[in-house]
Design an enzyme around this catalytic site. Structure first.
Site, PDB file in Angstrom:
ATOM      1  N   LYS A 104      34.319  38.731  60.114  1.00 57.00           N
ATOM      2  CA  LYS A 104      35.717  38.712  60.572  1.00 57.00           C
ATOM      3  C   LYS A 104      36.639  39.033  59.401  1.00 57.00           C
ATOM      4  O   LYS A 104      36.409  38.550  58.279  1.00 57.00           O
ATOM      5  CB  LYS A 104      36.019  37.321  61.154  1.00 57.00           C
ATOM      6  CG  LYS A 104      37.383  37.178  61.808  1.00 57.00           C
ATOM      7  CD  LYS A 104      37.534  35.793  62.428  1.00 57.00           C
ATOM      8  CE  LYS A 104      38.876  35.581  63.088  1.00 57.00           C
ATOM      9  NZ  LYS A 104      39.020  34.232  63.681  1.00 57.00           N
ATOM     10  N   SER A 179      40.507  34.157  68.441  1.00 56.00           N
ATOM     11  CA  SER A 179      40.901  35.295  67.639  1.00 56.00           C
ATOM     12  C   SER A 179      39.741  36.106  67.064  1.00 56.00           C
ATOM     13  O   SER A 179      39.966  37.222  66.594  1.00 56.00           O
ATOM     14  CB  SER A 179      41.776  34.815  66.473  1.00 56.00           C
ATOM     15  OG  SER A 179      41.018  33.949  65.630  1.00 56.00           O
ATOM     16  N   SER A 203      38.555  29.747  68.283  1.00 56.65           N
ATOM     17  CA  SER A 203      38.422  31.194  68.047  1.00 56.65           C
ATOM     18  C   SER A 203      37.016  31.733  67.848  1.00 56.65           C
ATOM     19  O   SER A 203      36.841  32.950  67.787  1.00 56.65           O
ATOM     20  CB  SER A 203      39.279  31.601  66.855  1.00 56.65           C
ATOM     21  OG  SER A 203      40.589  31.780  67.290  1.00 56.65           O
TER      22      SER A 203
HETATM   23  N1  GLN Z   1      44.419  30.406  70.033  1.00 56.54           N
HETATM   24  C1  GLN Z   1      44.495  29.357  69.074  1.00 56.54           C
HETATM   25  C2  GLN Z   1      45.673  29.545  68.149  1.00 56.54           C
HETATM   26  O1  GLN Z   1      46.301  30.574  68.169  1.00 56.54           O
HETATM   27  C3  GLN Z   1      43.219  29.210  68.320  1.00 56.54           C
HETATM   28  C4  GLN Z   1      43.052  30.224  67.262  1.00 56.54           C
HETATM   29  C5  GLN Z   1      41.896  29.974  66.358  1.00 56.54           C
HETATM   30  O2  GLN Z   1      40.999  29.190  66.622  1.00 56.54           O
HETATM   31  N2  GLN Z   1      41.953  30.623  65.222  1.00 56.54           N
HETATM   32  O3  GLN Z   1      45.990  28.660  67.410  1.00 56.54           O
END
Ligand code: GLN
Length: 520
Positions: A104, A179, A203
């Protein structure tokens, strides 16, 4: 649907299904880590063959999927050749020698761009490797490239990337989740054997669920965060995204452990996680009642209920458990995550890192303060700005007690509720997400609806617990649509990733979901 290659569980299943398969027809990009390791060490294939198979796959499909932001093919091939040479000369090789992976793009890689999906870091090259990447490199894993993500890991669909929209390999009109959508889509599309993601509020698990692959978020502190671009430092964890449970155990073992560069990393012993597969111990499971309340899609609910039936059949002891604090998890998470992000992102000021607006490139810049403002204004996207504003507001003098402090207190109550549940149960289960993958564009203008897709994953980060999402079935959201995967979430006690993997493996052994691949 095409079928993945088999080993271990998979092989036994195929025998049961009575199909005769010849390795001759098996595409190398369908191998799991374990299978590739076997073939590499038997010298049936070379690391170069394997790397080329994935490069070919990416070249053929990634213009549609858009999982990769940066490709590192030349380096990959060079490394693969070195490994092959060493193998021929009988030199000692690392545990993941010749295994192609994706990382990532919020995990630092020396000499290779790390953008965090943001314009502000568009051309950023880190001066050092993240600990996880360094470990994997030292073990001989081969980097194919860096994967797309929501900017600074903020989002649930990968639509917040400043660069491109990643598509779900099961239906390219849908999001891969987020994400870590690039990493999950890359694994699902067989564009790498495994990938690393990061999970602040879901995510790793939510995109794994949307893409029909395995995604593991370790206990907070299990894996070093050194070199992970911070979002919410008390919540972030790096973890593997893989094709099956055995591979998740292999990667977790590699990346776990104390790191002197991350004071929050733990000294807790790192287990040989796949040993847990042999355990015959009966598993006591709690079904979280609140995870089936209003808001869950009825087909997803049915699919999870079928998975629960399966677990009963294989001898698990199952009981319902109520965790009433679940109701508060989403607002508490968003308050805390955004507060932490607003401080973490203050370092991007147009001076220290990345994109910089100055007198030369912007008429609006007349002095230093303007340079800060304009760099951030032009460098950050919508969701990141929204997050910084929310966090700054929650932390401001007049509101700190009412928002941040209160949320921190409720977080403790949520944690205690889970701790209590684990006095009785080995694992807790429920859906990973309330729906299957949604359409591109469907939720992007409505942040609150988007936030709801994390409703079952954020409590786990607040409590710091480990959890996995595994494929447990498919549903058709509309009559003419493609089948979309559903993820089952298994939550474990602190540092008890072994139990999670034991249960996940037990389920995988009895089902065929992990053998399905999208038609691309
Ligand atoms: N969708 C969540 C956020 O925007 C989780 C994102 C994540 O786990 N990085 O905070």
């Amino acid at each position: 649907m095409t079928e993945r290659a088999e080993s271990g569980n998979d092989r036994a299943k195929t025998e049961k299904m009575g199909t005769i398969k010849s390795d001759f027809f098996m595409e190398l990009y369908n191998l799991t880590i374990k299978q590739a390791q076997e073939k590499l060490s038997a010298k049936e294939i070379s690391a170069e063959d394997l790397t080329k198979a994935f490069i070919g796959r990416i070249e053929k499909n990634d213009s549609n999927i858009s999982a990769f932001l940066t490709r590192t093919f030349d380096n990959a091939l060079e490394q693969a050749k070195k490994i092959d040479k060493k193998r021929i000369q009988g030199e000692k090789l690392g545990g993941l020698a010749g295994i192609p992976m994706a990382v990532k793009d919020n995990i630092l890689t020396e000499e290779i761009k790390t953008t965090a999906g943001s314009k502000i870091l568009e051309n950023y090259i880190a001066p050092y490797d993240a600990t996880v990447f360094k470990i994997l490199k030292n073990q001989g894993a081969i980097l194919l490239g860096k994967t797309n993500l929501d900017e600074f890991a903020m989002g649930s669909s990968t639509e917040n990337s400043a660069f491109q929209e990643t598509k779900n390999p099961w239906d390219i009109n849908r999001v891969p989740g987020g994400s870590s959508g690039g990493s999950a889509a890359a694994v699902a599309a067989s564009e790498c054997i495994f990938a690393l993601g990061s999970d602040t509020g879901g995510s790793i698990r939510q995109p794994a669920s949307f893409c029909g692959v395995v995604g593991l978020k370790p206990t907070y502190g299990r894996v070093s965060r050194f070199g992970l671009i911070a979002y919410g430092s008390s919540l972030d964890q790096i973890g593997p995204i893989t094709k099956n449970i055995e591979d998740a155990a292999i990667v977790l073992k590699s990346i776990s452990g104390k790191d002197k560069f991350d004071s929050t990393s733990s000294n807790e012993k790192v287990s040989e996680y796949s040993d847990s597969f042999k355990s015959k111990e009966k598993i006591k499971i709690g079904i979280i009642k609140e995870y089936f309340a209003e808001g869950i899609n009825s087909d997803v609910k049915k699919t999870i209920q079928n998975a629960i039936e399966k677990l009963k059949e294989v001898g698990c002891e199952i009981e319902e458990v109520s965790l009433p604090m679940t109701e508060y998890a989403l607002p508490v998470y968003y308050l805390l995550a955004k507060s932490e992000c607003s401080t973490n992102l203050s370092r991007y000021d147009g001076v220290k890192y990345g994109y910089s607006a100055d007198k030369e490139n912007s008429e609006e810049v007349k002095n230093l303060i303007d340079a800060y403002f304009v760099s951030r204004e032009k460098g950050f996207g919508k969701e990141v700005k929204r997050s910084i504003m929310m966090g700054t507001y929650a932390l401001s003098a007049g509101y700190y007690d009412a928002y941040y402090l209160k949320a921190a207190k409720v977080r403790t109550l949520i944690k205690e509720e889970y701790q209590k549940a684990f006095q009785k149960f080995d694992c807790l289960i429920g859906p990973t997400a309330p729906t299957t993958a949604f359409k591109i564009g469907e939720k992007i203008e409505d942040p609150l609806t988007m936030y709801l897709s994390d409703i079952y994953t954020v409590p786990i980060n607040l409590a710091g617990l480990p959890a996995i999402s595994i494929p447990c079935g498919f549903v058709k959201p509309e009559e003419n649509s493609n089948e979309l995967p559903v993820g089952l979430q298994i939550i474990g006690n602190y540092f008890d990733e072994e139990k999670i993997l034991q249960l996940a493996n037990l389920y995988e052994k009895e089902t065929e979901w992990n053998l399905k691949n999208p038609k691309i």
